[in-house]
Design a protein around this motif. Structure first.
Motif, PDB file in Angstrom:
ATOM      1  N   THR A 182     -19.407 -11.874  -7.078  1.00 46.36           N
ATOM      2  CA  THR A 182     -18.262 -11.423  -8.201  1.00 46.36           C
ATOM      3  C   THR A 182     -17.630 -10.333  -7.583  1.00 46.36           C
ATOM      4  N   HIS A 183     -18.055  -9.880  -6.351  1.00 49.49           N
ATOM      5  CA  HIS A 183     -16.723  -8.751  -5.647  1.00 49.49           C
ATOM      6  C   HIS A 183     -17.186  -9.045  -4.399  1.00 49.49           C
ATOM      7  N   ILE A 184     -16.007  -8.897  -3.477  1.00 50.34           N
ATOM      8  CA  ILE A 184     -15.773  -8.829  -2.055  1.00 50.34           C
ATOM      9  C   ILE A 184     -14.638  -7.885  -1.851  1.00 50.34           C
ATOM     10  N   GLU A 185     -14.920  -7.166  -0.730  1.00 47.84           N
ATOM     11  CA  GLU A 185     -13.797  -6.429  -0.133  1.00 47.84           C
ATOM     12  C   GLU A 185     -13.552  -6.905   1.348  1.00 47.84           C
ATOM     13  N   LEU A 186     -12.468  -7.363   1.837  1.00 48.25           N
ATOM     14  CA  LEU A 186     -12.205  -7.512   3.009  1.00 48.25           C
ATOM     15  C   LEU A 186     -11.494  -6.490   3.792  1.00 48.25           C
ATOM     16  N   GLN A 187     -12.100  -5.902   4.774  1.00 49.98           N
ATOM     17  CA  GLN A 187     -11.591  -4.932   5.669  1.00 49.98           C
ATOM     18  C   GLN A 187     -11.641  -5.396   7.264  1.00 49.98           C
ATOM     19  N   ASN A 188     -11.235  -4.290   8.091  1.00 50.40           N
ATOM     20  CA  ASN A 188     -10.981  -4.609   9.456  1.00 50.40           C
ATOM     21  C   ASN A 188     -12.620  -5.127  10.086  1.00 50.40           C
ATOM     22  N   SER A 242     -13.543  -9.638  -8.897  1.00 46.64           N
ATOM     23  CA  SER A 242     -12.992  -8.583  -7.860  1.00 46.64           C
ATOM     24  C   SER A 242     -12.601  -8.670  -6.506  1.00 46.64           C
ATOM     25  N   LEU A 243     -11.580  -8.746  -6.320  1.00 48.89           N
ATOM     26  CA  LEU A 243     -11.042  -8.868  -4.678  1.00 48.89           C
ATOM     27  C   LEU A 243     -10.269  -7.841  -4.080  1.00 48.89           C
ATOM     28  N   ARG A 244     -10.844  -7.001  -3.133  1.00 46.78           N
ATOM     29  CA  ARG A 244      -9.921  -5.983  -2.263  1.00 46.78           C
ATOM     30  C   ARG A 244      -9.627  -6.418  -1.060  1.00 46.78           C
ATOM     31  N   ILE A 245      -8.552  -6.418  -0.565  1.00 46.26           N
ATOM     32  CA  ILE A 245      -7.929  -6.606   0.729  1.00 46.26           C
ATOM     33  C   ILE A 245      -7.449  -5.455   1.241  1.00 46.26           C
ATOM     34  N   CYS A 246      -8.199  -4.666   2.054  1.00 43.66           N
ATOM     35  CA  CYS A 246      -7.736  -3.390   2.562  1.00 43.66           C
ATOM     36  C   CYS A 246      -7.938  -3.146   4.177  1.00 43.66           C
ATOM     37  N   LEU A 248     -10.803 -14.014 -11.747  1.00 41.72           N
ATOM     38  CA  LEU A 248     -10.506 -13.070 -11.236  1.00 41.72           C
ATOM     39  C   LEU A 248     -10.077 -11.903 -12.363  1.00 41.72           C
ATOM     40  N   GLN A 249     -10.359 -10.652 -12.137  1.00 45.31           N
ATOM     41  CA  GLN A 249      -9.930  -9.504 -13.020  1.00 45.31           C
ATOM     42  C   GLN A 249      -9.148  -8.387 -12.314  1.00 45.31           C
ATOM     43  N   TYR A 250      -9.650  -8.054 -11.030  1.00 46.48           N
ATOM     44  CA  TYR A 250      -9.226  -7.000 -10.433  1.00 46.48           C
ATOM     45  C   TYR A 250      -8.794  -7.202  -8.902  1.00 46.48           C
ATOM     46  N   LEU A 251      -7.384  -7.114  -8.445  1.00 41.98           N
ATOM     47  CA  LEU A 251      -7.068  -7.707  -7.392  1.00 41.98           C
ATOM     48  C   LEU A 251      -6.512  -6.427  -6.661  1.00 41.98           C
ATOM     49  N   THR A 252      -6.609  -5.959  -5.618  1.00 39.17           N
ATOM     50  CA  THR A 252      -6.165  -4.999  -4.648  1.00 39.17           C
ATOM     51  C   THR A 252      -5.736  -5.431  -3.336  1.00 39.17           C
ATOM     52  N   ILE A 253      -4.414  -5.261  -2.861  1.00 43.42           N
ATOM     53  CA  ILE A 253      -4.167  -5.725  -1.482  1.00 43.42           C
ATOM     54  C   ILE A 253      -3.383  -4.547  -0.952  1.00 43.42           C
ATOM     55  N   SER A 254      -4.085  -3.812  -0.016  1.00 41.17           N
ATOM     56  CA  SER A 254      -3.338  -2.759   0.788  1.00 41.17           C
ATOM     57  C   SER A 254      -2.698  -3.311   2.012  1.00 41.17           C
ATOM     58  N   HIS A 255      -1.449  -3.237   2.478  1.00 40.06           N
ATOM     59  CA  HIS A 255      -0.858  -3.830   3.315  1.00 40.06           C
ATOM     60  C   HIS A 255      -0.803  -3.053   4.516  1.00 40.06           C
TER      61      HIS A 255
END
Length: 377
Positions: free
Chosen positions: A101-107, A166-170, A187-194
């Protein structure tokens, strides 16, 4: 003789009690084992629902548990893909734990190998494969050179997680258009840091998130990639609670298009191309809003430059009315800057007498700064 007889009578009794207790313990252990082994996949899946993704992966000891893991709705635990090892784990979870249910993609940091007792880093640069319409502002890479000299990985495997909330792309090394990242019906929470992430996308793709509550695309650096009109958010009218487009300079539209969103609590449009007029805000607009940041393109917004002194009182009255009808928090620095700009303009043009200007400042400061909001802003 009686003492000897009594001791011989007691010893066997103690032995029987001890042996009986031992037999009871071993019997209970066997019963527990049999009971757990007899659990169905649904019962085990419910138990797994209290564990972290890592613990669930480690607990898949037999076929029954592996089948249960595939059914488990994994709780919203932190899972950051920030190494090649974590990427490989995510790849395995696409089939072993598809209800993540939650993933954060980082470097993607390199793996390390242990050689002769010392950790040796792998020096290859890892990234996700570039997609079509990649962002290359300086024209440094030819099309044939896009995915060479790197170890490329497939980010589209994330589309297997159909229960993602929840998906975070930072800072993830992404470049181009990735339609698979914008199609998660739950999906309820979307964060995209460019920062370091060059995902090209338009606000129209948000229709792939019908239950979206929070959208965070604002960043401390300018975003020249994301495009669209905030009118596209109307498909999310009944769910959106937070919208942050801080420094998304290509986002356009009129901020009043969001005025009738019944759940919207926070709206940040700072340094966007959004326009509008604060004097258009009525008593029934933005009824749940708590925090509002408007760009200079909005009449009366942050850093707005008045062309005529006579326009300022109407704007201030509109902002004051908005503050009274809804508990909107305005940045104190913005207020001080607005006053400073107004003061310099007045002194330069000499439209107001000093006594009237002083009274005006006193009234404005009393309304906006010294009278704090209940939340303490």
């Amino acid at each position: 003789k009686k003492q000897k007889l009594s001791s011989t009578n007691v010893a066997p009794t103690a032995g029987i009690e001890e042996g009986g207790r031992s037999n009871d313990i071993s019997s209970a252990a066997k019963n527990d084992e049999m009971t757990f082994n007899n659990l169905g996949t649904d019962e085990i899946a419910n138990i797994f629902g209290y564990l972290t993704p890592k613990d669930i992966m480690l607990a898949r000891l037999n076929k029954n548990m592996r089948d249960a893991a595939k059914k488990t709705i994994v709780p919203m635990a932190e899972f950051s893909v920030n190494t090649i090892g974590k990427y490989n784990a995510m790849k395995a979870m696409t089939t072993a734990l598809p209800n993540l249910t939650h993933i954060e993609l980082q470097n993607l940091l390199p793996l390390t190998l242990q050689i002769d007792g010392e950790l040796q880093p792998i020096t290859f640069e890892h990234k996700y494969r570039d997609r079509e319409d990649r962002y290359d502002p300086y024209g440094q890479l030819a099309a044939s050179e896009v995915n060479v000299n790197h170890i490329n990985h497939n980010v589209e495997i994330i589309s297997n997680f159909r229960k993602l909330r929840s998906l975070r792309i930072c800072g993830a090394p992404l470049n181009g258009r990735y339609p698979s990242l914008f199609n998660f019906p739950l999906l309820q929470y979307l964060t995209i840091s460019h920062s370091l992430t060059n995902i090209k996308w338009d606000l129209e793709v948000l229709s792939g998130f019908p239950l979206l509550k929070e959208l965070r695309c604002g960043d401390h650096c300018n975003n020249y990639i994301m495009t669209g009109n905030i009118n596209s958010l109307r498909v999310l009218k009944d769910t959106l609670e937070l919208v942050n487009f801080h420094r998304c300079s290509l986002v356009q539209g009129n901020f009043m298009d969001l005025a009738d969103f019944p759940r919207l609590k926070e709206l940040n449009l700072f340094q966007t191309a959004v326009i509008g007029d604060v004097r258009d805000v009525g008593e029934r607009d933005f009824v749940t809003l708590e925090t509002l940041t408007l760009p200079s393109g909005v009449y009366g917004g942050c850093h707005y430059e008045f062309e005529r002194i006579s326009d300022a009182p109407d704007v201030i009255s509109a902002l004051y009315s908005l503050k009274k009808t809804t508990p909107v928090s305005m940045d104190e620095m913005f207020l001080c800057e607005a006053l400073g700009r107004f003061s310099r303009l007045v002194r330069r043009n000499g439209y107001l007498r000093p006594t009237l200007l002083s009274a005006y400042f006193h009234r404005f400061c009393s309304s906006w700064i010294t009278r704090r909001l209940p939340m303490g802003n």
